[in-house]
Design an enzyme around this catalytic site. Structure first.
Site, short mmCIF file in Angstrom:
data_model
loop_
_atom_site.label_atom_id
_atom_site.label_comp_id
_atom_site.label_asym_id
_atom_site.label_seq_id
_atom_site.Cartn_x
_atom_site.Cartn_y
_atom_site.Cartn_z
N ASP A 307 0.82 -1.35 0.03
CA ASP A 307 0.08 -0.15 -0.09
C ASP A 307 0.86 1.19 0.08
O ASP A 307 1.84 1.28 0.85
CB ASP A 307 -0.88 -0.25 1.24
CG ASP A 307 -2.15 1.09 1.24
OD1 ASP A 307 -2.78 1.11 0.02
OD2 ASP A 307 -2.42 1.72 2.15
N GLU A 354 0.93 -0.66 -5.21
CA GLU A 354 -0.39 0.36 -4.84
C GLU A 354 0.24 1.72 -5.26
O GLU A 354 0.76 2.45 -4.76
CB GLU A 354 -1.03 0.20 -3.66
CG GLU A 354 -2.19 1.10 -3.61
CD GLU A 354 -2.31 2.48 -3.47
OE1 GLU A 354 -2.47 3.12 -4.31
OE2 GLU A 354 -1.56 2.80 -2.43
N ASP A 407 -11.55 1.31 -1.54
CA ASP A 407 -11.79 2.60 -1.16
C ASP A 407 -12.92 3.34 -2.06
O ASP A 407 -13.17 4.57 -1.87
CB ASP A 407 -10.68 3.53 -1.35
CG ASP A 407 -9.65 3.31 -0.02
OD1 ASP A 407 -10.41 2.90 1.20
OD2 ASP A 407 -8.55 3.33 -0.17
#
Length: 521
Positions: A307, A354, A407
Site C-alpha cells: 500500500d 499500489e 476505497d
C-alpha cells in the site's frame, strides 16, 4: 545492456476477486475463517478465478480500519471461527448463543467487542484448565510460541499492558512501561502474565485456522493476495517495541508524521499521523525489520500488495503537531536500495505496487525498473478525454486492473452517483446501455490487456452504493459490509459466466485438471 527487473513476476493472464474475510456470511457477527470461507474458495475455483484478494488481517483499534492495526505481524482474533472450538470441547453451544444474535448484514464492531473477547478469554481459560498442549490441526502451542517469538512476545506484552492501562496510548503509560525492555523488568510484568499468554493463544487460534484455510485454497488452485500498509500506527506494538526504526526523538512523540499534500480534492491535504521510518537506521541494519515483516507476509499470503508504494520513492513529511498537511515537504524514500535487499532476501517475492493517486512519471519509472505491476481503476477512466491513463486503450500489460477497490464506491453506486458526462462517456466507450453497469465494467476488465484483473465481490452481485466497504474521509459506517448467505448461494450463474469470460479472454487459473499442470509443477 538492459538488466532483468529484479522483482518482475506477473507473466500470465488471470483474474481475482476482492473480498475481506470480515465480509463473509455467517452467524457469528462477522465473517470468520470457517465453512463460509472454504465455500468461498470453492466458488472461486468453480469460477476459474486464481486469486482471492483480502485487506490487511491485523487486529484493529479505534475506527475499525484494517489499515490502522496494533501490529504489522499479528492476526485479528475477530476472524477466529468458534465452531471448531465447540467440537474440540473447550466451548459450549450455550456460550455462543449471544453471538448468534448479532446482525448478519453488517459487522457491529461495538457489540462484537463486548461479546467476542470474553468468549475468547473463556476458551483460553478452558484450554489451560484442561492442560492441553495443542488443538487438532493447529500444531503444538509451545512450537507456535517459539516459532513466532520475535514479534509475538512484544505484541502480547503491548496488548496486555494496554488492557492494564484501560486502553491508553503507550506514550501515556507509566514511565517504566514505555520501553519494552524496561517493561520486562517492571512490577507489571508478572501482573500481566496471564493476559500475555491469552493474547498469544488468540494468535495461535488465528494462525492455526488461517493456515488451514490457505492450504485449502492453495490445494484448490486459489492463491491469496494480502495487503501490507507501508506505515504502521503510532499506537502499535511495532513502534512501542522498536522505536529505533522511526523518526522519534522523544518516546511516544514522532518528530514528523505521514500524509499526502493538498490537491484538487483536498485543499489541506491529508494528515494521517503515522510515524515515519528512519530509513538510514533501517539501511544500516540491512532493513532487517522490514525483511522480517515481508517474510511474515509471504508466509501468510502468496502475493502481497504494498500500500502507498510511492512512499518508497518519496513521501510527504509533515511536522508533528501540524494542524493539516500543508506544511509538509517531499523527502526521498529508500528507493532501489530497499528493494535490492528485498530481492536478495526474498527472490521469489510477488509484490503488487499500489500506485494510485498523484503519481508522476518518476514513480512509474521506478516501479518499472523494479518490474512490479502497478494498479489501474476503471471508475477513474471516464468523464475526460482519450488521454486518460485508465481508459482501456491506454492500459499496459504490467498492471492489475480493478473496476474499483475497497476505497471506491461499488460500480453500480459509482454509476448512479456519476455526472451525466461520465455516464454518457462510459456508455459510448463500452457501447452499453448502462443498465447492468457492474458487469459492463467486469467484462471490460476481463477483456483488457492487463494481465491481472480483480473484481470486488459487490460488483459480482451488482450491489449499490450502500454496500461499499469504505468511504475515505468519513469516520462512521466503514468496514461493516457483509455478504448475506442467500446472496452468495443465490447466484450460481456467476461462476459459470466468470468461467466463460476467463475462457474468452485467456485468463487461466492454476487448477488441477487433466489438461493443466498443478501449481509449482
Amino acid at each position: 545492456m538492459q538488466t532483468h527487473p529484479p522483482l518482475k513476476w506477473l507473466e500470465d493472464r488471470s483474474s481475482g476477486v476482492l473480498l475481506h474475510p470480515t465480509s463473509l456470511p455467517g452467524n457469528q457477527g462477522i465473517g470468520v475463517l470457517g465453512d463460509e470461507a472454504r465455500a468461498f474458495v470453492d466458488f472461486l475455483k468453480a469460477s476459474s478465478v486464481r486469486y482471492w484478494q483480502v485487506l490487511p488481517l491485523g487486529l484493529t483499534g479505534y475506527g475499525d480500519s484494517p489499515y490502522q492495526s496494533f501490529s504489522a505481524f499479528a492476526g485479528n482474533p475477530y476472524l477466529v471461527d468458534l465452531q471448531p472450538l465447540l467440537e474440540h470441547g473447550i466451548l459450549s453451544p450455550s456460550d455462543m448463543e449471544i453471538l448468534h444474535r448479532l446482525p448478519r448484514d453488517r459487522v457491529d464492531f461495538a457489540s462484537l467487542y463486548r461479546i467476542k473477547w470474553p468468549l475468547l478469554r473463556l476458551i483460553h481459560k478452558n484450554f489451560r484448565a484442561q492442560k492441553r498442549a495443542y488443538l487438532p490441526n493447529y500444531g503444538r502451542y509451545s512450537d507456535f510460541l517459539e516459532n513466532h517469538s520475535h514479534w509475538l512476545e512484544p505484541f502480547c506484552a503491548y496488548m496486555a499492558l494496554k488492557e492494564r492501562f484501560n486502553g491508553a496510548f503507550w506514550g501515556e503509560w507509566p514511565e517504566s512501561c514505555r520501553d519494552y525492555g524496561n517493561a520486562r523488568d517492571s512490577a507489571y510484568w508478572s501482573e500481566t502474565a496471564q493476559a500475555r499468554d491469552a493474547h498469544a493463544f488468540f494468535q495461535y487460534l488465528f494462525f492455526g485456522q488461517w493456515n488451514l484455510l490457505k492450504r485449502y485454497a492453495n490445494e484448490a488452485g486459489v492463491e491469496i493476495i494480502g495487503d501490507a500498509p507501508i506505515f504502521v500506527a503510532l499506537d502499535s506494538a511495532d513502534v512501542w517495541a522498536s522505536p529505533e526504526w522511526f523518526k522519534m526523538s522523544v518516546r511516544g512523540k514522532p518528530d514528523t508524521v505521514a500524509g499526502v499534500p493538498p490537491d484538487y480534492f483536498s485543499p489541506d491535504g491529508q494528515l494521517w499521523g503515522n510515524p515515519l521510518y528512519d530509513w538510514k537506521a533501517l539501511e544500516d541494519d540491512g532493513y532487517t525489520w522490514w525483511i522480517d515483516r515481508l517474510k511474515a507476509n509471504f508466509t501468510t499470503f502468496d502475493v502481497v500488495r504494498l500500500d502507498h508504494f510511492r512512499g518508497f520513492y518519496n513521501y510527504w513529511e509533515i511536522p508533528s503537531g501540524a494542524e493539516n498537511a500543508r506544511s509538509g515537504k517531499w523527502v526521498d524514500g529508500p528507493r532501489e536500495a530497499f528493494f535490492k535487499a528485498v530481492a536478495e532476501a526474498l527472490p521469489e517475492a510477488r509484490i503488487i505496487a499500489e500506485d494510485l493517486g498523484d503519481i508522476d512519471h518518476h514513480v512509474r519509472e521506478f516501479r518499472d525498473r523494479l518490474g512490479l505491476p502497478g494498479m489501474a481503476i476503471l471508475q477513474f477512466a471516464f468523464g475526460g478525454d482519450a488521454n486518460n491513463l485508465y481508459l482501456p486503450h491506454n492500459l499496459k500489460e504490467d498492471l492489475v486492473l480493478y473496476p474499483g477497490t475497497h476505497d471506491n464506491n461499488t460500480s453500480r453506486g459509482w454509476y448512479e452517483a456519476a455526472s451525466a458526462k461520465e455516464r454518457d462517456h462510459v456508455r459510448r466507450y463500452l457501447r452499453v446501455s448502462g443498465e447492468d453497469i457492474a458487469w459492463d465494467l467486469i467484462r471490460a476488465a476481463f477483456s483488457s490487456v492487463c494481465r491481472l484483473t480483480i473484481v470486488p465481490m459487490q460488483d459480482l452481485l451488482s450491489l449499490d452504493g450502500s454496500c461499499r466497504m469504505n468511504a475515505p474521509g468519513t469516520e462512521q459506517g466503514n468496514w461493516q459490509w457483509r455478504m448475506l448467505s442467500d446472496q452468495f448461494t443465490g447466484h450460481p450463474s456467476i461462476a459459470a459466466y466468470l468461467t466463460e469470460l476467463a475462457n474468452l479472454y485467456g485468463r487461466k487459473p492454476f487448477h488441477n485438471s487433466p489438461d493443466q499442470d498443478a501449481p509449482g509443477s
